[in-house]
Write a protein that holds these residues in place. Structure first.
Motif, mmCIF file in Angstrom:
data_model
loop_
_atom_site.group_PDB
_atom_site.id
_atom_site.type_symbol
_atom_site.label_atom_id
_atom_site.label_comp_id
_atom_site.label_asym_id
_atom_site.label_seq_id
_atom_site.Cartn_x
_atom_site.Cartn_y
_atom_site.Cartn_z
ATOM 1 N N LYS A 156 11.637 69.498 29.923
ATOM 2 C CA LYS A 156 12.445 70.704 30.052
ATOM 3 C C LYS A 156 13.941 70.385 30.116
ATOM 4 O O LYS A 156 14.365 69.501 30.860
ATOM 5 C CB LYS A 156 12.033 71.452 31.319
ATOM 6 C CG LYS A 156 12.772 72.733 31.539
ATOM 7 C CD LYS A 156 12.331 73.405 32.812
ATOM 8 C CE LYS A 156 13.171 74.654 33.043
ATOM 9 N NZ LYS A 156 12.967 75.198 34.366
ATOM 10 N N ILE A 157 14.717 71.145 29.344
ATOM 11 C CA ILE A 157 16.170 71.039 29.428
ATOM 12 C C ILE A 157 16.605 71.756 30.698
ATOM 13 O O ILE A 157 16.320 72.936 30.886
ATOM 14 C CB ILE A 157 16.860 71.674 28.207
ATOM 15 C CG1 ILE A 157 16.511 70.904 26.942
ATOM 16 C CG2 ILE A 157 18.379 71.727 28.413
ATOM 17 C CD1 ILE A 157 17.007 71.545 25.669
ATOM 18 N N VAL A 158 17.284 71.029 31.565
ATOM 19 C CA VAL A 158 17.740 71.585 32.834
ATOM 20 C C VAL A 158 19.174 72.075 32.725
ATOM 21 O O VAL A 158 19.520 73.128 33.254
ATOM 22 C CB VAL A 158 17.631 70.522 33.954
ATOM 23 C CG1 VAL A 158 18.217 71.031 35.246
ATOM 24 C CG2 VAL A 158 16.191 70.106 34.136
ATOM 25 N N GLU A 159 20.016 71.302 32.039
ATOM 26 C CA GLU A 159 21.429 71.652 31.976
ATOM 27 C C GLU A 159 22.092 70.917 30.824
ATOM 28 O O GLU A 159 21.668 69.841 30.432
ATOM 29 C CB GLU A 159 22.112 71.261 33.289
ATOM 30 C CG GLU A 159 23.567 71.640 33.364
ATOM 31 C CD GLU A 159 24.210 71.307 34.708
ATOM 32 O OE1 GLU A 159 23.738 70.379 35.398
ATOM 33 O OE2 GLU A 159 25.190 71.983 35.055
ATOM 34 N N VAL A 160 23.141 71.531 30.307
ATOM 35 C CA VAL A 160 24.026 70.882 29.353
ATOM 36 C C VAL A 160 25.400 70.845 30.003
ATOM 37 O O VAL A 160 25.860 71.856 30.544
ATOM 38 C CB VAL A 160 24.084 71.644 28.008
ATOM 39 C CG1 VAL A 160 25.085 71.002 27.059
ATOM 40 C CG2 VAL A 160 22.708 71.703 27.363
ATOM 41 N N VAL A 161 26.035 69.682 29.992
ATOM 42 C CA VAL A 161 27.389 69.541 30.520
ATOM 43 C C VAL A 161 28.280 69.030 29.398
ATOM 44 O O VAL A 161 27.796 68.476 28.409
ATOM 45 C CB VAL A 161 27.445 68.603 31.744
ATOM 46 C CG1 VAL A 161 26.674 69.192 32.916
ATOM 47 C CG2 VAL A 161 26.939 67.222 31.402
ATOM 48 N N ALA A 162 29.591 69.222 29.554
ATOM 49 C CA ALA A 162 30.498 68.845 28.477
ATOM 50 C C ALA A 162 31.829 68.343 29.012
ATOM 51 O O ALA A 162 32.329 68.830 30.027
ATOM 52 C CB ALA A 162 30.723 70.030 27.546
ATOM 53 N N SER A 163 32.387 67.392 28.293
ATOM 54 C CA SER A 163 33.726 66.900 28.590
ATOM 55 C C SER A 163 34.776 67.620 27.749
ATOM 56 O O SER A 163 35.960 67.411 27.935
ATOM 57 C CB SER A 163 33.807 65.388 28.333
ATOM 58 O OG SER A 163 33.569 65.110 26.957
ATOM 59 N N ARG A 164 34.323 68.456 26.825
ATOM 60 C CA ARG A 164 35.215 69.293 26.006
ATOM 61 C C ARG A 164 34.860 70.746 26.273
ATOM 62 O O ARG A 164 33.672 71.096 26.331
ATOM 63 C CB ARG A 164 35.012 68.994 24.517
ATOM 64 C CG ARG A 164 35.422 67.614 24.107
ATOM 65 C CD ARG A 164 35.264 67.385 22.605
ATOM 66 N NE ARG A 164 34.790 68.569 21.919
ATOM 67 C CZ ARG A 164 34.139 68.583 20.779
ATOM 68 N NH1 ARG A 164 33.859 67.470 20.171
ATOM 69 N NH2 ARG A 164 33.744 69.702 20.225
ATOM 70 N N PRO A 165 35.858 71.629 26.380
ATOM 71 C CA PRO A 165 35.582 73.024 26.752
ATOM 72 C C PRO A 165 34.613 73.769 25.833
ATOM 73 O O PRO A 165 33.816 74.561 26.305
ATOM 74 C CB PRO A 165 36.963 73.688 26.713
ATOM 75 C CG PRO A 165 37.939 72.584 26.845
ATOM 76 C CD PRO A 165 37.284 71.356 26.257
ATOM 77 N N GLN A 166 34.642 73.530 24.526
ATOM 78 C CA GLN A 166 33.778 74.273 23.600
ATOM 79 C C GLN A 166 32.483 73.539 23.250
ATOM 80 O O GLN A 166 31.656 74.077 22.518
ATOM 81 C CB GLN A 166 34.528 74.600 22.303
ATOM 82 C CG GLN A 166 35.472 75.776 22.408
ATOM 83 C CD GLN A 166 36.739 75.435 23.168
ATOM 84 O OE1 GLN A 166 37.276 74.358 23.034
ATOM 85 N NE2 GLN A 166 37.219 76.371 23.977
ATOM 86 N N ALA A 167 32.288 72.340 23.729
ATOM 87 C CA ALA A 167 31.096 71.568 23.367
ATOM 88 C C ALA A 167 29.850 72.198 23.989
ATOM 89 O O ALA A 167 29.887 72.736 25.092
ATOM 90 C CB ALA A 167 31.242 70.122 23.825
#
Length: 120
Positions: free
Chosen positions: A85-96
């Motif tokens: 299961k995908i729990v979360e997506v995080v990003a180092s770029r605002p639109q990623a």
């Protein structure tokens, strides 16, 4: 019982765990399937927004059955899995962000997964 958590992000850190991942061929400029450990079912490609032909080539591999449905991960994004299961997506770029990519009635469908921006 123990939990298995994986974070997939930036570049080739995705390769060992996803069932199949697309990779670039240096000879023809196209993506091709790459088998991996298969701890998480599906396919995956990084650089989803970072390389001109990455997205359409990934779509084509899924559409013609060479890859199962999967995840496209933008440059600067990371996907956290717990088990399958995908729990979360995080990003180092605002639109990623990341995208669930699948086939529906012979057409590719992308479902964007919003990311939590880690910057300020």
């Amino acid at each position: 019982m123990f939990e298995i958590k994986f974070v997939f992000f930036l570049k080739q850190r995705v390769i060992p765990f996803i069932h199949q991942k697309s990779r670039s061929s240096f000879y023809c400029g196209k993506l091709s399937p790459l088998l991996s450990l298969g701890l998480i079912y599906g396919s995956c490609t990084p650089h989803y927004d970072g390389e001109l032909n990455r997205r359409p080539n990934f779509h084509s591999l899924i559409k013609n059955g060479q890859l199962p449905p999967g995840i496209g991960i933008d440059d600067g994004a990371a996907v956290l899995f717990e088990g399958q299961k995908i729990v979360e997506v995080v990003a180092s770029r605002p639109q990623a962000k990341a995208y669930k990519v699948k086939l529906n009635n012979e057409e590719i469908v992308e479902e964007p997964i919003s990311a939590r921006y880690l910057g300020q």
